[in-house]
Write a protein that holds these residues in place. Structure first.
Motif, PDB file in Angstrom:
ATOM      1  N   MET A  21       1.598  -1.081   3.155  1.00  0.00           N
ATOM      2  CA  MET A  21       1.363  -2.522   3.075  1.00  0.00           C
ATOM      3  C   MET A  21       2.590  -3.317   3.515  1.00  0.00           C
ATOM      4  N   SER A  22       3.774  -2.803   3.219  1.00  0.00           N
ATOM      5  CA  SER A  22       5.002  -3.561   3.470  1.00  0.00           C
ATOM      6  C   SER A  22       5.335  -3.711   4.946  1.00  0.00           C
ATOM      7  N   LEU A  82       1.415   3.867  -0.616  1.00  0.00           N
ATOM      8  CA  LEU A  82       0.547   2.699  -0.452  1.00  0.00           C
ATOM      9  C   LEU A  82       1.363   1.429  -0.221  1.00  0.00           C
ATOM     10  N   LEU A  83       2.417   1.255  -0.994  1.00  0.00           N
ATOM     11  CA  LEU A  83       3.254   0.067  -0.830  1.00  0.00           C
ATOM     12  C   LEU A  83       3.989   0.076   0.511  1.00  0.00           C
ATOM     13  N   LEU A 138       3.323  -6.409   6.808  1.00  0.00           N
ATOM     14  CA  LEU A 138       3.650  -7.728   6.268  1.00  0.00           C
ATOM     15  C   LEU A 138       5.041  -8.178   6.677  1.00  0.00           C
ATOM     16  N   SER A 172       3.897 -12.663   1.359  1.00  0.00           N
ATOM     17  CA  SER A 172       4.012 -11.451   2.168  1.00  0.00           C
ATOM     18  C   SER A 172       5.162 -10.546   1.749  1.00  0.00           C
ATOM     19  N   PRO A 208       4.760  -7.207  -1.703  1.00  0.00           N
ATOM     20  CA  PRO A 208       4.683  -5.738  -1.683  1.00  0.00           C
ATOM     21  C   PRO A 208       6.014  -5.060  -1.368  1.00  0.00           C
ATOM     22  N   SER A 209       6.836  -5.683  -0.535  1.00  0.00           N
ATOM     23  CA  SER A 209       8.145  -5.092  -0.229  1.00  0.00           C
ATOM     24  C   SER A 209       9.037  -5.114  -1.462  1.00  0.00           C
TER      25      SER A 209
END
Length: 95
Positions: free
Chosen positions: A57-58, A53-54, A61, A32, A35-36
């Motif tokens: 997602m981050s 986008l990141l 998560l 998880s 992406p961070s």
């Protein structure tokens, strides 16, 4: 002597059955946090093409990581309390 062996066997059963797994928690955390970490690397390299986008997602998560760690510590507290209750009076313990 036999009663002591039975008690040790019961303690082992309780420890194995109810103890939360730390290995799965660490694996989920590493997956998880990917992406961070990638977001951080993209920003430090100056490549802003995938930052949005990141970022999307981050955030979920990171919240997920907080939830699973909080759940783990809650379950660990319940597990320790259950062992203390059993050790206090094994004959009064409810399975």
């Amino acid at each position: 002597m036999i009663k002591n062996l039975e008690q040790n066997n019961e303690i082992t059963v309780i420890k194995n059955a109810h103890k939360p797994s730390l290995v799965m928690l660490i694996v989920l955390t590493l997956i998880s946090i990917g992406p961070s970490g990638n977001l951080f690397l993209e920003i430090t390299d100056g490549d802003y093409s995938r930052v949005f986008l990141l970022s999307l997602m981050s955030l979920p998560l990171l919240i997920f990581i907080g939830v699973i760690w909080t759940r783990y510590f809650y379950q660990m507290g319940k597990y320790k309390q259950e062992l203390e209750d059993y050790m206090r009076d094994p004959s009064d313990y409810e399975w």
